[in-house]
Design an enzyme around this catalytic site. Structure first.
Site, PDB file in Angstrom:
ATOM      1  N   CYS A  25      -1.467  16.872   7.353  1.00  0.00           N
ATOM      2  CA  CYS A  25      -2.338  16.632   6.215  1.00  0.00           C
ATOM      3  C   CYS A  25      -1.608  16.959   4.916  1.00  0.00           C
ATOM      4  O   CYS A  25      -0.467  17.436   4.919  1.00  0.00           O
ATOM      5  CB  CYS A  25      -3.615  17.471   6.320  1.00  0.00           C
ATOM      6  N   CYS A 366     -10.032  24.147   0.740  1.00  0.00           N
ATOM      7  CA  CYS A 366      -8.791  23.419   1.009  1.00  0.00           C
ATOM      8  C   CYS A 366      -8.956  21.929   0.704  1.00  0.00           C
ATOM      9  O   CYS A 366      -9.874  21.291   1.215  1.00  0.00           O
ATOM     10  CB  CYS A 366      -8.377  23.599   2.457  1.00  0.00           C
ATOM     11  N   CYS A 368      -7.436  19.266   1.683  1.00  0.00           N
ATOM     12  CA  CYS A 368      -6.688  18.385   2.596  1.00  0.00           C
ATOM     13  C   CYS A 368      -7.173  16.946   2.507  1.00  0.00           C
ATOM     14  O   CYS A 368      -6.387  16.007   2.420  1.00  0.00           O
ATOM     15  CB  CYS A 368      -6.819  18.884   4.029  1.00  0.00           C
ATOM     16  N   ASP A 410      10.363 -19.029 -10.094  1.00  0.00           N
ATOM     17  CA  ASP A 410      11.495 -19.946 -10.132  1.00  0.00           C
ATOM     18  C   ASP A 410      11.074 -21.251  -9.453  1.00  0.00           C
ATOM     19  O   ASP A 410      10.086 -21.291  -8.716  1.00  0.00           O
ATOM     20  CB  ASP A 410      12.671 -19.309  -9.396  1.00  0.00           C
ATOM     21  N   THR A 412      13.514 -23.913  -7.769  1.00  0.00           N
ATOM     22  CA  THR A 412      14.273 -24.230  -6.565  1.00  0.00           C
ATOM     23  C   THR A 412      14.273 -23.055  -5.592  1.00  0.00           C
ATOM     24  O   THR A 412      14.693 -21.955  -5.938  1.00  0.00           O
ATOM     25  CB  THR A 412      15.721 -24.606  -6.930  1.00  0.00           C
ATOM     26  N   ASP A 610      14.609 -16.384  -5.979  1.00  0.00           N
ATOM     27  CA  ASP A 610      15.404 -16.255  -4.762  1.00  0.00           C
ATOM     28  C   ASP A 610      16.910 -16.254  -5.001  1.00  0.00           C
ATOM     29  O   ASP A 610      17.678 -16.135  -4.060  1.00  0.00           O
ATOM     30  CB  ASP A 610      15.067 -17.387  -3.787  1.00  0.00           C
ATOM     31  N   ASP A 696     -15.189  20.288   5.785  1.00  0.00           N
ATOM     32  CA  ASP A 696     -13.800  20.098   5.345  1.00  0.00           C
ATOM     33  C   ASP A 696     -13.009  19.250   6.342  1.00  0.00           C
ATOM     34  O   ASP A 696     -12.336  18.290   5.976  1.00  0.00           O
ATOM     35  CB  ASP A 696     -13.125  21.459   5.176  1.00  0.00           C
TER      36      ASP A 696
END
Length: 715
Positions: A25, A366, A368, A410, A412, A610, A696
């Site tokens: 955790c 706590c 967590c 782009d 192509t 690319d 909790d």
């Protein structure tokens, strides 16, 4: 498709990554980070419960000691595992009763049951059996709290539990203390099981690559470890086998199931010279494959690395939650002290009652659930993306994707297939029909690797044309090719080459202009200075380009095409796709367009490309997205990659981001809601210690399970 590249990285003594078992955790993460940051010369620590790893970086010029770091982690009660023992660890962790947390649940439960039996059978024993059950079950919890305290971290759930349980014994609430210890053990076990499930789902990609390979050497086949393969070696892959490496086919042909890599459900036909990727499945033919990348650099390894490094680039919301949790727990401890001391001083409340409420308040302090709410969802989102061919480099990128307002693409290789195809074949003379023009042109282009020649040859094959043999073939520099076909002297040239001839058909110039205005490249078949016919070729839009752009529009994201191609071709493709376009741009021009939009407040801006010419713009944009078929430079510069090579993947990435962030917000709301509700009810005395523990633990398990729902997300 070219897989993402990754250069082999030599060992860096200033950086260390350890596989750690037992972190389940956000509290575990902060405990490890806090302890290691006190060591010299540690500069930065990032612990991830979701992938079970701790990454440590040294200050400038420092050298890390693996032994010292491992001892510190082990002192906190966690186990440092050698990578070689990873598989064994994973196997054993699937049996909850064999884990330390599982054994604690069994022992605590048995002692609690025994205490109740003894209490009922021999009431004169009083609270003795419950005290014994509490103390025995509390031993490992107190030990963990003490180790964390020695390492400078007093605010741990184990410390709060120890104070609460011992305090309950002090105010004669032994039975409740024993129940609380047992429920805490159950909660820790449930957190561990949920976290292990999430880790197993995310790390299952590692199992896609087989452990062995059939190495070909001097005509002999022998089995070797897949991890030992190096570029240049050749392997044999039988039908039904997974490919052990990235490579190119040198002999054989087969259908290959590439869904493990790019999510594509339809197998692809692969033959000699085609690329293949580790983890994919050879379906029906024996292949001989030359290795192009080592095991640590192959496609699957890259996917795994991207998922595991998600925590290294925490999303802004995750960093905020971490900062909030840092101040939250000490604040609640301070409130608990007030609850314990103030009421008896200003009212008639008994000290035992106020202390009990304060102890219950500590149990719910706590954070967590709050701390794990964000990284659990983001790691699940990254894993889902990877499984669908959407590689996203970290939580920060995943969060930013959902905010995009404009995307530059782009042409192509991104909006178009990147390979031209024949669109028109026309005869200009009565003596030859269109099929004759295609057949004769394909004969002239035999053996040429020029894209236009390849397009004509492939089209002729698809049409089933009988291609005759060419003789005395030669190239016309910069203009075309010529040769003898079936006794006829023929040329295949550009229209510009014919402008010197007088024998042009009526309406010739207008027809040429019309086709070129559509963004097409033309080749004219000529015999004795007389045009016989023409063939038009164009790099056509991808099949899913229009649908992908429409999906972006539905998401409220504006798409713009930026290309280095000539303006006429770009305008023609843009008109077909219904997208704003701009052509004849140099790489720096594309990057400048992105920066201009950002300065005008039109962002965040995404860039999809690319090629090497896209790299500057990919780096300039808030989110750079590379097509999986792109160059290594584009893939490394980008923040994300589309392995499917589908324009629709852009919208899928944005959708995944938005779905993930909704999950994050839901998790945060659940965690804070649970805390607020039970903090108030505990202070008012409505709920006690055992309810606080259940609340909790329940909140932590709930947000983890909610995050894991993302693993089943479908586009």
């Amino acid at each position: 498709m070219t897989p993402p590249a990754q250069q082999a990285v030599p060992h860096d003594p200033s950086t260390l990554t350890l596989r750690v078992e037992g972190m389940d955790c956000g509290g575990c993460e902060r405990k490890v980070e806090s302890a290691l940051q006190r060591l010299e010369p540690v500069g930065h620590v990032s612990a991830s419960a979701l992938n079970g790893r701790v990454r440590v970086s040294a200050d400038e010029g420092g050298t890390l000691s693996r032994n010292a770091i491992a001892k510190t982690i082990q002192a906190l009660g966690y186990t440092v595992i050698d990578e070689a023992d990873d598989s064994a660890s994973t196997a054993s962790s699937s049996r909850w009763w064999q884990s330390a947390k599982g054994r604690l649940v069994i022992v605590s439960g048995a002692l609690l049951c025994l205490a109740w039996v003894l209490h009922v059978a021999w009431p004169t024993l009083g609270s003795g059996p419950f005290i014994a059950a509490t103390l025995v079950g509390l031993v490992p919890i107190v030990r963990a709290a003490w180790q964390a305290l020695k390492l400078g971290n007093p605010f741990t759930i184990e410390m709060l539990m120890s104070i609460a349980a011992l305090g309950a014994l002090a105010i004669n609430a032994a039975a409740e203390a024993a129940v609380v210890v047992f429920l805490f053990a159950v909660g820790e076990l449930l957190e561990g099981v949920a976290s292990t499930q999430a880790r197993r789902s995310i790390a299952s990609l590692a199992k896609l690559t087989p452990s062995t390979a059939r190495l070909l050497e001097q005509g002999e086949v022998r089995e070797v470890a897949a991890a030992s393969l190096i570029p240049g070696q050749r392997v044999q892959v039988r039908p039904g086998d997974r490919l052990p490496c990235d490579g190119h086919i040198m002999a054989g042909q087969s259908s290959v199931d590439e869904s493990p890599v790019n999510g594509e459900s339809v197998p692809r036909a692969r033959e000699v010279k085609d690329p293949v990727f580790a983890g994919t499945v050879n379906l029906d033919g024996v292949l001989e494959v030359e290795v192009t990348r080592s095991a640590e650099n192959n496609t699957i390894a890259r996917v795994i690395q991207l998922v595991e490094e998600a925590q290294a680039a925490k999303a802004p919301v995750a960093r905020f939650i971490d900062r909030f949790a840092f101040y939250y727990m000490p604040a609640v401890v301070g409130v608990a002290l007030l609850v314990a001391i103030a009421p008896p001083l200003v009212s008639s409340m008994l000290w035992s009652e106020s202390i009990y409420r304060a102890l219950a308040l500590l149990l719910i302090a706590c954070p967590c659930a709050l701390v794990i709410s964000t990284p659990a969802a983001i790691a699940a989102g990254l894993s889902v993306g990877a499984r669908h061919g959407l590689l996203i480099k970290g939580g920060a990128v995943l969060e930013q994707l959902g905010k995009l307002k404009r995307v530059a693409l782009d042409k192509t290789g991104t909006l178009t297939a990147g390979t031209p195809i024949v669109t028109d074949v026309e005869s200009l003379q009565d003596s030859d029909d269109a099929s004759d023009i295609l057949r004769l042109a394909a004969a002239l282009e035999q053996g040429s690797s020029h894209p236009l020649a390849v397009a004509i040859s492939e089209h002729a094959q698809q049409q089933g044309a009988a291609i005759p043999t060419v003789q005395a073939a030669y190239a016309l520099a910069g203009q075309g090719v010529a040769g003898q076909v079936a006794g006829r002297d023929l040329m295949l040239v550009s229209p510009r080459y014919l402008q010197r001839f007088a024998h042009r058909p009526s309406g010739w110039d207008e027809r040429i202009a019309a086709l070129e205005n559509q963004g097409k490249s033309l080749a004219v078949l000529v015999e004795n200075q007389r045009p016989l016919g023409l063939i038009a070729v164009r790099d056509e839009p991808r099949e899913d380009a229009r649908q992908g752009l429409q999906a972006l529009e539905r998401l409220g994201v504006q798409a713009v095409m930026l290309s280095g191609d000539n303006a006429r071709t770009v305008a023609a493709i843009g008109e077909r796709l219904g997208i704003q376009s701009e052509g004849q741009l140099m790489p720096e021009d594309k990057a400048q367009r992105v920066r201009d939009w950002q300065a005008q407040g039109l962002g965040p801006v995404g860039k999809v490309g690319d090629g090497i010419n896209d790299a500057p713009a990919l780096a300039a944009a808030e989110v750079g997205i590379a097509m999986g078929s792109g160059t290594d430079v584009a893939l490394e510069t980008a923040d994300a990659a589309l392995l499917k090579n589908r324009v629709g993947g852009i919208a899928e990435m944005i959708t995944l981001s938005r779905v993930t962030m909704r999950n994050v917000k839901t998790n945060v709301a659940l965690a804070l809601g649970f805390k607020a509700l039970f903090l108030i009810s505990t202070v008012l005395g409505i709920t006690g210690m055992w309810v606080a523990v259940m609340a909790d633990t329940g909140a932590t398990v709930l947000v983890t399970l909610n995050a894991m729902r993302l693993l089943r997300y479908r586009f």
